[in-house]
Design an enzyme around this catalytic site. Sequence first.
Site, PDB file in Angstrom:
ATOM      1  N   GLY A 109       7.817  10.470  32.302  1.00 34.38           N
ATOM      2  CA  GLY A 109       8.221  11.902  31.992  1.00 34.38           C
ATOM      3  C   GLY A 109       9.370  12.388  32.990  1.00 34.38           C
ATOM      4  N   LYS A 129      13.518   8.585  40.096  1.00 33.02           N
ATOM      5  CA  LYS A 129      12.340   9.301  39.801  1.00 33.02           C
ATOM      6  C   LYS A 129      12.758  10.835  40.320  1.00 33.02           C
ATOM      7  CE  LYS A 129       7.303  10.484  41.059  1.00 33.02           C
ATOM      8  NZ  LYS A 129       6.276   9.664  41.804  1.00 33.02           N
ATOM      9  N   ASP A 141       9.338  19.386  33.700  1.00 38.80           N
ATOM     10  CA  ASP A 141      10.567  19.682  33.921  1.00 38.80           C
ATOM     11  C   ASP A 141      11.425  18.441  34.151  1.00 38.80           C
ATOM     12  OD1 ASP A 141      10.070  19.194  36.322  1.00 38.80           O
ATOM     13  OD2 ASP A 141      10.575  21.139  37.173  1.00 38.80           O
ATOM     14  N   ARG A 199       2.392  -0.414  34.182  1.00 32.87           N
ATOM     15  CA  ARG A 199       1.101   0.072  34.587  1.00 32.87           C
ATOM     16  C   ARG A 199      -0.129  -0.387  33.667  1.00 32.87           C
ATOM     17  NH1 ARG A 199       2.976   4.989  37.113  1.00 32.87           N
ATOM     18  NH2 ARG A 199       5.225   4.635  37.197  1.00 32.87           N
ATOM     19  N   ASP A 269      -2.875   5.270  34.614  1.00 30.37           N
ATOM     20  CA  ASP A 269      -1.389   5.217  34.385  1.00 30.37           C
ATOM     21  C   ASP A 269      -0.690   5.110  35.839  1.00 30.37           C
ATOM     22  OD1 ASP A 269      -2.638   7.885  34.346  1.00 30.37           O
ATOM     23  OD2 ASP A 269      -0.491   8.561  34.784  1.00 30.37           O
TER      24      ASP A 269
HETATM   25  P1  AMP Z   1       1.536  11.563  37.845  1.00 31.23           P
HETATM   26  O1  AMP Z   1       0.410  12.493  38.135  1.00 31.23           O
HETATM   27  O2  AMP Z   1       2.592  12.061  38.659  1.00 31.23           O
HETATM   28  O3  AMP Z   1       1.265  10.277  38.128  1.00 31.23           O
HETATM   29  O4  AMP Z   1       2.103  11.959  36.492  1.00 31.23           O
HETATM   30  C1  AMP Z   1       1.272  11.969  35.425  1.00 31.23           C
HETATM   31  C2  AMP Z   1       2.281  12.257  34.179  1.00 31.23           C
HETATM   32  O5  AMP Z   1       2.962  13.196  34.433  1.00 31.23           O
HETATM   33  C3  AMP Z   1       3.168  11.087  34.025  1.00 31.23           C
HETATM   34  O6  AMP Z   1       3.503  10.761  32.567  1.00 31.23           O
HETATM   35  C4  AMP Z   1       4.482  11.745  34.574  1.00 31.23           C
HETATM   36  O7  AMP Z   1       5.517  11.050  33.884  1.00 31.23           O
HETATM   37  C5  AMP Z   1       4.468  13.085  34.044  1.00 31.23           C
HETATM   38  N1  AMP Z   1       4.980  14.172  35.036  1.00 31.23           N
HETATM   39  C6  AMP Z   1       4.618  14.433  36.290  1.00 31.23           C
HETATM   40  N2  AMP Z   1       5.203  15.540  36.733  1.00 31.23           N
HETATM   41  C7  AMP Z   1       6.317  15.565  35.877  1.00 31.23           C
HETATM   42  C8  AMP Z   1       7.493  16.496  35.795  1.00 31.23           C
HETATM   43  N3  AMP Z   1       7.789  17.312  36.649  1.00 31.23           N
HETATM   44  N4  AMP Z   1       8.472  16.274  34.705  1.00 31.23           N
HETATM   45  C9  AMP Z   1       7.818  15.607  33.746  1.00 31.23           C
HETATM   46  N5  AMP Z   1       6.939  14.637  33.558  1.00 31.23           N
HETATM   47  C10 AMP Z   1       6.059  14.675  34.621  1.00 31.23           C
HETATM   48 MG    MG Z   2       2.254   8.704  37.581  1.00 28.98          MG
END
Ligand code: AMP
Ligand code: MG
Length: 522
Positions: A109, A129, A141, A199, A269
């Site tokens: 994301g 990232k 975002d 992953r 993930d």
């Molecule tokens: P995480 O908990 O950081 O491993 O993220 C879980 C999911 O949410 C993943 O698919 C990330 O890419 C997405 N994600 C987390 N933060 C953001 C962000 N600020 N913008 C877009 N996607 C996000």
């Molecule tokens: Mg993640």
Amino acid sequence: MPPNSDPSNALPRIPFAVPFTTAPGFAALGERFFTRLPPTPLPSPYLVSVAPDAAALLGWHGDAAREAAQQQAFIDTFGGCAVPDWADPLATVYSGHQFGVWAGQLGDGRAIRLAEAQTATGPWEIQLKGGGFTPYSRMADGRAVLRSSIREYLCSEAMAALGVPTTRALSIVGSDAPIRRETMETAAVVTRLAPSFIRFGHFEHFAAREDHASLRQLADFVIDRFYPALRDQSGNPYQALLREVSLRTADLMAHWQAIGFCHGVMNTDNMSILGLTIDYGPFGFLDAFDANHICNHSDQQGRYAYSQQPQIGFWNLHCLAQALLPLWREDTGDSEDARKAANDAAAETAREALDPFRDRYAAAFFRLYRGKLGLQSADDGDEALLTGLFRLLHAQRVDYTLFWRNLARISGKDGGSDAPVRDLFLDRAAWDAWAAEYRTRLRKESSDDAARAVAMNAVNPKYVLRNHLAETAIRAARDKDFSEVNRLLAVLSHPFDEQPEAEHYAALPPDWASGLEVSCSS
Ligand code: AMP
Ligand code: MG
């Protein structure tokens, strides 16, 4: 400011020398696996920090990394503002279980893979990232804030120096662009490196869609590139892959426990198919030992508490196994009985692959903890000795890192010196009782104090990234003072060395640190 209105964009850019060639890597899998797209430029980017050890992996040795990082083209590239000709930027799709519940499609994301570098140290995917919105951003975002970028950057490099398998971090590029989280913060891009960012969730994604051709393609890709030896073994290579990933995950869990590292968000993930620590978010190192420590403020149930990590690793492996099942489930016909028999046989194949996890984890755990205790041999009483120790550390809330580091200074002789470590315990009698057992154990293998201290100091770090250290660096960086990030990076790159000028980084956390809360917000 949009990038094209920046007058400096009209100037020719001096390209920085890239010491690597590139290969398609993941991009060769085809577009069911990703979406090609450029990063979204970070407005008016500036360099926050570059990590020399990570840069060396790509071929920038010594001052070359710092020199490259001074160039605007480097900042533009790793701030997502310019796509160099060697890049093929893309975001990958995956799914996953979050906090034990199927979450459906997730994906990169806010991570954008720039390229796969071919280097003398192997293949390295270069990933931004915080590089902006992607088709997988859902409601978010696409950005990362400076705070979480500094935490991920420092911890990636600290873990590597601690000898724990991990993704790496090359640089942080910052911007004054405002980003809304609980409060207003600013944006940054951390450039991550890993042989692969695949992953468990990548496999779960194609399994959930019943796209078994893509599932097989992904498994073949991972085996051929990262586990080629599995092809030489007779039998089912996909089962062998599951077994190998189980073993690596078991090793990783033992490493985390030994070092006192809490990941905080062990969703499927966030589990690497290469057994790497990945996605540093609300992680934490244990300060005062609490077996049930929860580092993630968003984790109300304590699913990802310190003591739970090995079990959760195993649970996640079951999700991976479930995803891989179609690769070996035989199609034996449509009758109810035939289907049941095929399912049972496939599940049995998975069980065989997962079974070695427990023994491997136990073996790695005892190997690491014997090292921490300075023991050279195995003894039947070691489990009881360790259990007694954990009980004591937990009851007395003894600082985990300080305890192990100071344990090296105890004399094996009865009545010998043990002041620095004894002083960490409020209940001195309880300590004395355990210390007596420990000394008996040391004498059993005629342990030499000096040699043991050297061996223990090589596995019990003096310096770990405690939350308050990261927080201090973050606060300075918000005022554009990046010296603390760089200083901390340098100290944490040699975690086992005595660094007299850095003594304060090894001290107990200050009182204000107890108020720090780290959540999923990043
Ligand atoms: P995480 O908990 O950081 O491993 O993220 C879980 C999911 O949410 C993943 O698919 C990330 O890419 C997405 N994600 C987390 N933060 C953001 C962000 N600020 N913008 C877009 N996607 C996000
Ligand atoms: Mg993640």
